[in-house]
Design a protein around this motif. Structure first.
Motif, short mmCIF file in Angstrom:
data_model
loop_
_atom_site.label_atom_id
_atom_site.label_comp_id
_atom_site.label_asym_id
_atom_site.label_seq_id
_atom_site.Cartn_x
_atom_site.Cartn_y
_atom_site.Cartn_z
N TYR A 17 0.82 -1.20 0.00
CA TYR A 17 0.00 0.00 0.00
C TYR A 17 0.87 1.26 0.00
N VAL A 18 1.95 1.24 0.76
CA VAL A 18 2.86 2.38 0.76
C VAL A 18 3.49 2.57 -0.62
N ASP A 19 3.83 1.45 -1.27
CA ASP A 19 4.48 1.54 -2.59
C ASP A 19 3.54 1.97 -3.71
N THR A 20 2.29 1.48 -3.66
CA THR A 20 1.39 1.65 -4.80
C THR A 20 0.27 2.67 -4.59
N ARG A 21 -0.04 3.00 -3.35
CA ARG A 21 -1.18 3.86 -2.99
C ARG A 21 -2.52 3.20 -3.32
N GLU A 22 -2.51 1.94 -3.69
CA GLU A 22 -3.74 1.24 -4.06
C GLU A 22 -4.07 0.19 -2.99
N PRO A 23 -5.38 0.00 -2.71
CA PRO A 23 -5.77 -1.09 -1.81
C PRO A 23 -5.21 -2.43 -2.29
N VAL A 24 -4.87 -3.30 -1.38
CA VAL A 24 -4.15 -4.54 -1.69
C VAL A 24 -5.10 -5.73 -1.56
N GLY A 25 -5.15 -6.54 -2.60
CA GLY A 25 -5.99 -7.73 -2.59
C GLY A 25 -5.17 -9.01 -2.42
N SER A 26 -5.86 -10.10 -2.17
CA SER A 26 -5.18 -11.38 -1.92
C SER A 26 -4.40 -11.86 -3.15
N LYS A 27 -4.95 -11.64 -4.34
CA LYS A 27 -4.27 -12.08 -5.56
C LYS A 27 -2.94 -11.34 -5.73
N ALA A 28 -2.94 -10.04 -5.46
CA ALA A 28 -1.70 -9.26 -5.57
C ALA A 28 -0.67 -9.73 -4.56
N ILE A 29 -1.10 -10.10 -3.37
CA ILE A 29 -0.16 -10.59 -2.35
C ILE A 29 0.48 -11.89 -2.80
N VAL A 30 -0.31 -12.80 -3.35
CA VAL A 30 0.22 -14.08 -3.84
C VAL A 30 1.23 -13.86 -4.95
N GLU A 31 0.94 -12.89 -5.84
CA GLU A 31 1.82 -12.63 -6.97
C GLU A 31 3.12 -11.95 -6.56
N ILE A 82 -6.70 -4.03 9.32
CA ILE A 82 -6.89 -3.59 7.94
C ILE A 82 -8.37 -3.31 7.74
N GLU A 83 -8.69 -2.58 6.66
CA GLU A 83 -10.08 -2.27 6.36
C GLU A 83 -10.25 -2.09 4.87
N ALA A 84 -11.51 -2.20 4.43
CA ALA A 84 -11.83 -1.97 3.02
C ALA A 84 -12.27 -0.53 2.85
N PRO A 85 -11.56 0.27 2.04
CA PRO A 85 -11.97 1.67 1.85
C PRO A 85 -13.32 1.79 1.15
N HIS A 86 -13.67 0.81 0.33
CA HIS A 86 -15.00 0.77 -0.27
C HIS A 86 -15.32 -0.66 -0.67
N LEU A 109 -9.13 -12.37 9.12
CA LEU A 109 -8.76 -12.32 10.54
C LEU A 109 -8.13 -10.98 10.90
N LEU A 110 -7.31 -10.46 9.99
CA LEU A 110 -6.71 -9.14 10.23
C LEU A 110 -7.78 -8.06 10.30
N GLU A 111 -8.81 -8.22 9.46
CA GLU A 111 -9.91 -7.25 9.48
C GLU A 111 -10.70 -7.36 10.77
N ASP A 112 -10.89 -8.59 11.26
CA ASP A 112 -11.57 -8.77 12.54
C ASP A 112 -10.81 -8.09 13.68
N GLY A 151 -9.66 -3.99 -2.44
CA GLY A 151 -8.65 -4.59 -1.60
C GLY A 151 -8.70 -3.97 -0.22
N ARG A 152 -7.66 -4.22 0.56
CA ARG A 152 -7.62 -3.72 1.93
C ARG A 152 -6.45 -2.76 2.12
N VAL A 153 -6.62 -1.85 3.08
CA VAL A 153 -5.57 -0.90 3.43
C VAL A 153 -5.34 -1.00 4.94
N PRO A 154 -4.17 -0.65 5.41
CA PRO A 154 -3.91 -0.72 6.85
C PRO A 154 -4.70 0.35 7.60
N THR A 155 -5.11 0.04 8.81
CA THR A 155 -5.67 1.04 9.72
C THR A 155 -4.53 1.63 10.55
N ASP A 156 -4.84 2.66 11.33
CA ASP A 156 -3.83 3.21 12.23
C ASP A 156 -3.32 2.13 13.18
#
Length: 344
Positions: free
Chosen positions: A17-31, A55-59, A48-51, A63-68
């Motif tokens: 997320y820091v590198d791309t400014r885009e929400p991160v999905g599971s497929k991108a993580i695997v790749e 992390i949270e979904a901006p919309h 589980l991280l969201e629970d 994908g997901r972005v980190p929370t504070d």
């Protein structure tokens, strides 16, 4: 309880997320990362991280972005302090090495940090209230204008012009110099300020006493400044360039930069780890009106007086690299001030 792999997934989300400014999905993580598991498994870890509100979904369906809170866990448990590159170390050295007083060294420190990180750089002046006054010099520029120079054992040198009510010749100036030196030299800044205040409150009867009072008034102003907490800051324009990284308005940050008091309080209350590094992230700064920002800092030493070098920027920042930068700059600054002290 987040698993070890879950924490590694959090690391990947923060980094991507820091590198791309885009929400991160599971497929991108695997790749992008060698986890050796399927995208479905990564999605379970992300759930589980969201629970855990890391992390949270901006919309919807993104994908997901980190929370504070996620950034905090990343900084506390996952972030490795990366060594600076030779080019970065050379850049720091080129900014900081060379002659100059404390004011100049701190100004150069701000420029170095801003250039290295692209964030707002903050350098706290060390408190000199316990510093010892080692020398007071009076230099006549004109019969009624005297340059007052005060030097402390920390290397702090001040120069300020005193406009005298009367006129002093060389003999009178020597007497005043001796009197002021006797009053101040060998005492701490705090003690000196108290003695000046007591002396200035006395009766003034002669031209000599008037000159002493005029000079002591200037000395008192300078000693008061020695004791003041203040900051040197630079790179405020970087906030405007990174405005899209902030959830809301950057106005509170700009206001804090202008007023300084809020940032001074925050810098003073941040708790450093065993390496002298501290971070205050997002909503942790809510009490200071800076919930949109993160502040990181490292301690430096000015011949016994401790202070901090730091950065302020959006929560979406490269924490490992920025922490490495403030640590390296703080170490360079400590060494520079120690070398200057030995050279005097």
């Amino acid at each position: 309880m987040v698993s070890e792999r879950g924490l590694q997934v959090l690391r990947a989300i923060v980094q991507d997320y820091v590198d791309t400014r885009e929400p991160v999905g599971s497929k991108a993580i695997v790749e992008r990362h060698a986890f050796g598991v399927s995208a479905a498994t990564i999605r379970n870890d992300m759930a589980l991280l969201e629970d855990e509100e890391l992390i949270e979904a901006p919309h919807t369906s993104s994908g997901r972005v980190p929370t504070d809170k996620g950034y905090r866990v990343f900084v506390d448990h996952l972030a490795e302090i990366r060594p600076l590159s030779p080019a970065q170390r050379t850049a720091i050295a080129s900014f900081l090495e060379g002659p100059g007083d404390l004011d100049d060294a701190l100004a150069r420190t701000v420029r170095a940090l801003t250039q290295l990180t692209g964030q707002v750089a903050i350098v706290q002046y060390p408190s000199f209230s316990k510093a010892t006054i080692t020398h007071v010099e009076l230099v006549a520029l004109e019969p009624s204008r005297v340059l007052v120079i005060v030097v402390t054992d920390t290397g702090r040198v001040s120069q300020r012009l005193a406009l005298l009510t009367g006129v002093l010749d060389e003999t009178d100036l020597a007497r005043v110099r001796a009197e002021v030196s006797t009053l101040l030299v060998g005492r701490s800044v705090r003690q000196g300020a108290k003695r000046v205040e007591e002396q200035a409150a006395g009766d003034v009867r002669t031209a000599h006493q008037t000159a002493v009072t005029d000079i002591l008034r200037v000395v008192q102003e300078e000693l008061d400044e020695f004791r003041q907490d203040r900051l040197v800051m630079g790179g405020a324009a970087n906030l405007a360039r990174r405005e899209s990284d902030f959830r809301g308005s950057i106005y509170p940050l700009l206001e804090a930069i202008e007023e300084q008091v809020t940032i001074l309080r925050l810098m003073g209350e941040m708790v450093a780890d065993d390496n002298g590094l501290a971070a205050s992230i997002g909503r942790e700064n809510e009490a200071f009106g800076l919930s949109e920002a993160s502040v990181i800092a490292s301690d430096y030493d000015a011949t016994g007086a401790r202070a901090r070098v730091g950065l302020m920027g959006p929560t979406r920042m490269d924490y490992p690299s920025n922490l490495a930068a403030v640590r390296a700059v703080a170490r360079y600054l400590t060494r520079l001030l120690a070398e200057d002290e030995k050279g005097r």
